[in-house]
Write a protein that holds these residues in place. Structure first.
Motif, PDB file in Angstrom:
ATOM      1  N   ALA A 123       8.449  -6.094   5.182  1.00 15.95           N
ATOM      2  CA  ALA A 123       6.991  -6.138   5.341  1.00 15.95           C
ATOM      3  C   ALA A 123       6.519  -5.238   6.477  1.00 15.95           C
ATOM      4  N   GLN A 124       7.356  -5.152   7.514  1.00 15.81           N
ATOM      5  CA  GLN A 124       7.013  -4.318   8.670  1.00 15.81           C
ATOM      6  C   GLN A 124       6.681  -2.888   8.284  1.00 15.81           C
ATOM      7  N   PHE A 125       7.259  -2.424   7.194  1.00 14.45           N
ATOM      8  CA  PHE A 125       7.186  -0.991   6.909  1.00 14.45           C
ATOM      9  C   PHE A 125       6.040  -0.572   6.005  1.00 14.45           C
ATOM     10  N   SER A 126       5.215  -1.508   5.617  1.00 19.00           N
ATOM     11  CA  SER A 126       4.144  -1.078   4.718  1.00 19.00           C
ATOM     12  C   SER A 126       2.881  -1.884   4.951  1.00 19.00           C
ATOM     13  N   GLY A 127       1.798  -1.268   4.608  1.00 12.92           N
ATOM     14  CA  GLY A 127       0.527  -1.974   4.624  1.00 12.92           C
ATOM     15  C   GLY A 127       0.423  -2.887   3.416  1.00 12.92           C
ATOM     16  N   LEU A 128      -0.489  -3.819   3.486  1.00 14.06           N
ATOM     17  CA  LEU A 128      -0.653  -4.792   2.414  1.00 14.06           C
ATOM     18  C   LEU A 128      -2.054  -4.651   1.826  1.00 14.06           C
ATOM     19  N   ASP A 132       0.843  -1.186   0.000  1.00 10.03           N
ATOM     20  CA  ASP A 132       0.000   0.000   0.000  1.00 10.03           C
ATOM     21  C   ASP A 132       0.882   1.241   0.000  1.00 10.03           C
TER      22      ASP A 132
END
Lengths: 330, 707
Positions: free
Chosen positions: B690-695, B639
């Motif tokens: 993955a920690q740094f962004s929404g999916l 995202d």
């Protein structure tokens, strides 16, 4: 659907403009009437005062944040509420942190300055709630759903925009129009907003379109306007679909300006039975792919005809003519 | 607590003798004195000695305390009882009170009318009148005690006779009786006002007491700016009682018979009926039989002691003047309509709760302006509501706060009273003010019309507002909402607002011809006080066309409001208007029905990051009927705020329920309506951790993917 690797704040975050003051040379301070910014449309129209010498404006804004954000047992720390004003056309981006006000930390207030020279047309403004979550600082935990628009050109605070209609003599007019001198109108979709040029040199068309005459005159006028609208919508649809931003997997994105609005309004008629996002992919695929684009033309024509209200105008005309004939026969 | 000193001995004794039907000679004989001595006590020429007082107490059947304080009557003589008006000699029959039929039996209407009456009787004009509504539900023992206290056994034959009649009132009474007997409950609604005049005046002669207790359609108003002018409002008290019964306890502002506190009387409104072979005209009174009256049974008000007031649930909280009305068997037609017939026989625990809230709403809606103060003015009114059940408070007393129910209108009026209004609004929360003319014609066409300037206030509507935005609330000097009108012709995008039109005395001290305007508008108000327009009174006092002035005022007010809230008409751009109107984009939302067999959609998404840093998602899909032939492909993206979103590849994609995965697309089991798959992203395709962004997970359903 979205998923986030951290806990976000549920509930509605809303933003509103509470006052706007135009500033200009010689320390001019001209507060706008509240009617110049609409909380319903979420648009600020500094142009509504008619004064044109302002250089920057200061807006007071307030944001409402769900009470859970500041609850003592919440997972968020270092909470900040930030208003971001940006305009894609000029790549301007201003952010201002708000300060907590009344209502137990639900209301946040602040002010934001907008420099006129930094902007072209429509700047958008949104509010974001940022906090430290699980030790990671600066994560956005909530944002407003609907942006505010600061429309530098509009005279009224409305989201809807009217296309420009210009009456001009094609024979003596701009170079590119001279070649069209024998047609009554032309559509130009290259600018910020599409412009419809009406050929003043085409004898009588201006009077017919703008006038009010006998019932027969009016029927012809309405039919003509419907026809012009169909032309315009066909042209703007093609323009809008022709220049899309594409994601890595080939998914086209809705443009952010009028093109996006036109597509959202017309796609359901072009590709029925599909959500607009899928309809956009479908139309894009057919246009860029090897087949299907020709098959789509009748659908586009259909959508433009509907949008131009041709069926309504035509049936009114037919009914009207019918009754005139009957009156003449009697 | 004996606040009033009691009557002088002489008049008190005369009263007791009269009430007990004892002559001066009788008393003289019983106490062993001469008739002349008794006469001397009564005229105040002499006072009896202590031992004689003992004998008098004995003869009157009372105790020494009563004789010494003389604040209450002895219980000797004729007891408190019901007096029913005998049937008319001409055989006429009345099957109800016409005034009561003018209103819906609705606690909202009651709150409006009764509070209005209290406002009109405000005593100290520098202080607000305080009104308190108390709902009290009685059952069991408490109900039985109350019935004894009002001599229910004497009333029952009359009720039964009335209930048997197939008339509107008869049916209502039958309903009230069955509610009390079948469900063993009775709702008392008490309305107390303080800092009001109280029921002053003689029992029979013209005065407030007689106007309320004895007469119909008698408008006894002490102020010329009063709300009512028809004397109809009090009928709502009886209309609200299913039993047609109202008891009153008044503390008078001017002494009557040397007393002010605890003047009690009850009045019952029944239709014509026959009991024990005798016809009865209708009304009945609960009081002490009056020996002075032509018919010895006529009941008059009595001065009660504290205990009996308590037993009748009529105790007032202080000696401040005012009246308490106790409506016995209160009901609320409007809230009955809200309930359905099916649960009519189920015990409805909420009905007092509902009445409580409806009372509070009605008070807030109708009297927010009277409850608002500002500048040098205190509010005209304070109101509160509380609810009890068998003496136990179940909803504590809550003060009706106009800022809660009507935040924006209250703010507008307050700014006006404080003098903080502005000419044009530049900030939300401001109150803009303008004045509009009202041409007040001269009464009966004598002389010229004069121009009154009414005040228009406009402010931004708040979310907490009761009712719809973009309205004008109209009122005059009594500050009661007369009507709420919609403002026509507002452009799209107008900020929601509330407007208040203050006319007559409400327009402030400086407004020209306020008194004339007040009188004019009052004449144009119908009994319901819900509009200004043509009335018989207006026609007679002014002229048949006078009502048109009100239409002109409304138009002017709407125009003033539009000027304050809306932008002036846009200057015309070039190009034919008609064409430009048709060529607009954005803002238009045309609803199209969703097709029946649309593509499947994601219903539920459960996502977490595993130890390797990959997203693990479990997604549930909803499949519309007939949509099982779609072959959607799940796509995972990161995202981002703008621009294209980076796509993540799947390292694993497995079917969990009702589907199978073939080449990255999902095939549903035939007829399936929900299906679930699980997927894990390929870490090597992640552009960031993955920690740094929404999916974002989407189902791509290209036309080509449909089988």
């Amino acid at each position: 659907m979205r998923a986030f690797p951290y806990q976000r704040l549920p509930g509605v975050v809303s933003l509103r403009v509470t006052s706007v003051e135009l500033r200009g040379p010689d320390d001019i301070r001209d507060p706008l009437d509240t009617s110049a910014f609409s909380a319903i449309e979420q648009v600020v129209a500094p142009g509504s005062t008619g004064r044109d010498d302002w250089e920057w404006l200061r807006m007071k804004v307030s944001a409402t944040v769900p009470g859970r954000a500041t609850a003592p047992d919440s997972p968020w720390t270092d909470l900040a509420v930030v208003v971001v004003l940006s305009e894609g056309a000029t790549n301007t981006r201003i952010s201002t942190a708000l300060t907590p006000g009344a209502e137990n930390g639900r209301k946040w207030e602040g002010q934001l300055d907008l420099w006129r020279a930094d902007h072209l047309d429509r700047a958008t403004m949104s509010v974001h709630v940022v906090a430290t979550v699980d030790g990671v600082a600066g994560r956005e935990i909530a944002a407003s759903a609907k942006d505010w628009i600061i429309d530098l050109k509009a005279e009224a605070p409305l989201r809807e925009r009217e296309l420009e209609v210009v009456e001009v003599g094609f024979r003596e007019g701009p170079q590119w129009l001279r070649r069209f001198q024998e047609v009554p109108w032309a559509v130009d979709t290259s600018g910020d907003l599409p412009v419809v040029h009406i050929n003043k040199d085409f004898e009588g068309v201006s009077d017919l379109v703008g006038g009010n005459g006998t019932s027969v005159d009016n029927m012809v006028r309405d039919l003509l306007i419907a026809q012009m609208c169909t032309d315009v919508w066909t042209a703007v649809f093609h323009t809008a679909i022709g220049d899309l931003e594409i994601e890595d997997d080939g998914t086209p994105l809705f443009p952010r300006d009028w093109r996006g609005e036109v597509l959202r309004e017309m796609l359901p008629d072009v590709v029925p039975d599909l959500p607009v996002e899928d309809a956009l992919s479908e139309v894009h695929r057919r246009r860029t792919g090897t087949s299907g684009w020709t098959d789509l033309q009748p659908r586009i024509h259909y959508a433009a005809t509907r949008r131009g209200d041709v069926p309504k105008a035509l049936s009114a005309t037919i009914r009207g003519l019918d009754s005139i004939h009957r009156g003449a026969d009697a | 607590m004996r606040l009033d000193p009691g009557m002088d001995f002489g008049p008190w004794l005369a009263r007791q003798l009269k009430q007990s039907g004892m002559s001066q000679a009788d008393l003289a004989q019983r106490v062993g004195m001469t008739r002349a001595a008794v006469s001397a006590w009564i005229t105040g020429r002499a006072t009896p000695r202590e031992e004689t007082i003992h004998k008098i107490a004995e003869a009157l059947g009372t105790d020494l305390g009563t004789i010494h304080t003389r604040t209450a009557d002895t219980l000797a003589g004729l007891p408190i009882s019901w007096y029913h008006r005998p049937g008319h000699a001409d055989g006429g029959r009345e099957f109800g009170n016409a005034a009561a039929f003018a209103f819906e039996a609705d606690v909202g209407v009651l709150a409006r009318e009764a509070t209005q009456n209290s406002l009109d009787e405000r005593l100290d004009l520098a202080q607000p009148v305080r009104v308190r509504y108390t709902l009290h539900e009685l059952s069991g023992e408490a109900l039985a005690r109350f019935r004894d206290e009002i001599r229910w056994d004497d009333l029952l034959p009359h009720y039964e006779a009335a209930a048997q009649q197939d008339q509107k009132v008869g049916r209502m009474i039958a309903g009230g009786l069955s509610d009390m007997y079948d469900r063993d409950r009775l709702v008392l609604l008490r309305i107390d006002d303080y800092n009001a005049s109280g029921l002053t005046g003689d029992d029979y002669e013209t005065g407030r007491f007689a106007a309320v207790v004895r007469r119909q359609l008698d408008s006894q108003k002490s102020v010329s700016g009063a709300g009512g002018s028809y004397g109809l409002g009090k009928a709502t008290l009886w209309a609200t009682s299913r039993l047609g019964l109202v008891l009153m306890n008044s503390t008078l502002s001017e002494p009557h018979e040397g007393r002010t506190e605890r003047r009690l009387v009850g009045r019952l409104d029944l239709p014509w009926r026959k009991v024990d072979g005798k016809p009865w005209a209708g009304p009945a009174w609960f009081g002490r039989p009056d020996p002075d009256a032509e018919d010895v049974n006529v009941a008059r008000s009595w001065w009660a002691d504290e205990e009996s007031v308590e037993r009748l649930h009529l105790t007032r909280e202080s000696a401040e003047p005012g009246t308490s009305f106790l409506i016995v068997g209160a009901h609320d037609v409007a809230s009955l309509v809200e309930g359905t017939d099916t649960d009519a026989d189920v015990e409805d625990d909420d009905s007092v709760h509902r009445m409580h809230h409806r009372l509070k709403d009605a008070l807030g809606r109708n009297f927010w302006a009277a409850m608002t103060g500002g500048g040098k003015q205190r509010p005209l009114l304070e109101a509160s509501v509380r609810t009890l059940r068998n003496g136990v408070e179940i909803i504590p007393e809550t003060r009706v706060d106009p800022r809660e129910t009507q935040p924006s209108r209250t703010r507008a009026l307050q700014a006006f009273l404080d003098g903080t209004t502005v000419d044009r609004m530049t900030e939300t929360g401001q109150v803009a003010m303008a004045t509009v003319p009202l041409m007040v014609p001269a009464p009966a066409g004598h002389g010229n019309a004069v121009e009154h300037r009414a005040v228009v206030l406009v402010t931004e509507a708040e979310d907490g507002d009761d009712g719809k935005p973009n309205r004008v609330t109209t009122m005059r000097g009594n500050r009661m909402t007369v009507k709420i009108g919609w403002v026509p012709g507002l452009p799209v995008g107008t900020n929601p607002f509330q407007a208040v039109l203050l006319a007559g005395r409400a327009a402030g001290e400086d407004a020209p011809f306020a008194d004339e305007a007040e009188a004019f508008l009052r004449a144009s108000e119908p009994p319901e006080h819900d509009k200004w327009g043509q009335t018989e009174e207006l026609r007679m006092l002014y002229s048949p066309s006078a009502y048109r002035r009100i239409g002109a005022l409304t138009n002017q007010a709407n125009k003033a409001v539009r000027e304050l809230v809306a932008l002036p008409k846009k200057s015309r751009k070039g190009g034919p208007e008609r064409l430009r109107k048709r060529l607009s984009v954005g803002g238009r939302k045309t609803a199209r029905p969703t097709p029946p067999a649309g593509p499947p959609t994601l219903e539920e998404l459960d996502a977490r990051i595993d130890d390797s840093g990959a997203w693990c998602v479990t997604a549930e899909m909803k499949i519309p009927a007939g949509g099982d032939s779609w072959r959607p492909a799940p796509v995972a993206k990161l995202d981002v705020r703008s621009g294209p979103r980076p796509v993540l590849a799947w390292s694993e994609l497995v079917a969990v329920h009702n589907c199978e995965v073939v080449d990255g697309t999902i095939r549903f089991a035939p007829g399936a309506r929900t299906a679930t798959f699980r997927g894990t992203t390929d870490v090597t395709t992640h552009p960031v951790r993955a920690q740094f962004s929404g999916l974002v997970v989407e189902l791509r359903t290209d036309k080509g993917a449909q089988a």
